[in-house]
Motif scaffolding. Structure first.
Motif, PDB file in Angstrom:
ATOM      1  N   PHE A  99       0.833  -1.190   0.000  1.00  0.00           N
ATOM      2  CA  PHE A  99       0.000   0.000   0.000  1.00  0.00           C
ATOM      3  C   PHE A  99       0.869   1.240   0.000  1.00  0.00           C
ATOM      4  O   PHE A  99       2.003   1.224   0.444  1.00  0.00           O
ATOM      5  N   ASN A 100       0.307   2.294  -0.553  1.00  0.00           N
ATOM      6  CA  ASN A 100       0.997   3.570  -0.663  1.00  0.00           C
ATOM      7  C   ASN A 100       0.500   4.457   0.477  1.00  0.00           C
ATOM      8  O   ASN A 100      -0.667   4.822   0.520  1.00  0.00           O
ATOM      9  N   MET A 101       1.394   4.781   1.402  1.00  0.00           N
ATOM     10  CA  MET A 101       1.020   5.533   2.594  1.00  0.00           C
ATOM     11  C   MET A 101       0.799   7.019   2.288  1.00  0.00           C
ATOM     12  O   MET A 101       0.237   7.743   3.106  1.00  0.00           O
ATOM     13  N   VAL A 102       1.229   7.465   1.128  1.00  0.00           N
ATOM     14  CA  VAL A 102       1.050   8.863   0.721  1.00  0.00           C
ATOM     15  C   VAL A 102      -0.294   9.041   0.016  1.00  0.00           C
ATOM     16  O   VAL A 102      -1.065   9.940   0.334  1.00  0.00           O
ATOM     17  N   ASP A 103      -0.574   8.163  -0.930  1.00  0.00           N
ATOM     18  CA  ASP A 103      -1.770   8.304  -1.762  1.00  0.00           C
ATOM     19  C   ASP A 103      -3.038   7.750  -1.114  1.00  0.00           C
ATOM     20  O   ASP A 103      -4.126   8.230  -1.383  1.00  0.00           O
ATOM     21  N   ASP A 104      -2.886   6.711  -0.291  1.00  0.00           N
ATOM     22  CA  ASP A 104      -4.049   6.072   0.323  1.00  0.00           C
ATOM     23  C   ASP A 104      -4.283   6.643   1.717  1.00  0.00           C
ATOM     24  O   ASP A 104      -3.350   6.699   2.523  1.00  0.00           O
TER      25      ASP A 104
END
Length: 116
Positions: A99-104
């Protein structure tokens, strides 16, 4: 200065035993995007960009690890994590969720409870 990159996709992870008999998982980026424009600063951080949920079992006991891969991906180009430090342990049922912690938003990040 290294141009900011956004990892879009990861390669298939590899599980292996090292020279000491420890079972490790190695995760490498597959696809990177360097055309990220105004978002560049978000992807230059050393933490809280790329996360992973690793679900697995050791000798039948279920384990779940929620980890930040950002620092190692940025500095080594890959992420490695020790699943077991005993050569006699049987590691099985491995599943990986990136998972992308910036986008999600954090509410969309996987939870350890998602494993079982």
């Amino acid at each position: 200065m290294i141009q900011a990159q956004k990892i879009v996709q990861f390669s298939e992870y590899k599980i292996y035993k090292n020279e000491y008999g420890h079972t490790k998982i190695r995760i490498e980026p597959h696809t990177r995007n360097t055309d990220i424009g105004a978002d560049a600063s978000k992807y230059q951080k050393s933490s809280n960009v790329y996360g992973v949920l690793i679900c697995y079992s050791i000798n039948g006991e279920k384990k779940a690890k929620l980890l930040d891969m950002t620092y190692k991906l940025k500095n080594k180009g890959y992420y490695e994590y020790g699943l077991s430090y005993s050569s006699n342990s049987k590691v099985g049922s491995v599943s990986v969720t990136y998972f992308n912690m910036v986008d999600d938003p954090e509410s969309k990040w996987p939870k350890k409870g998602d494993c079982f």
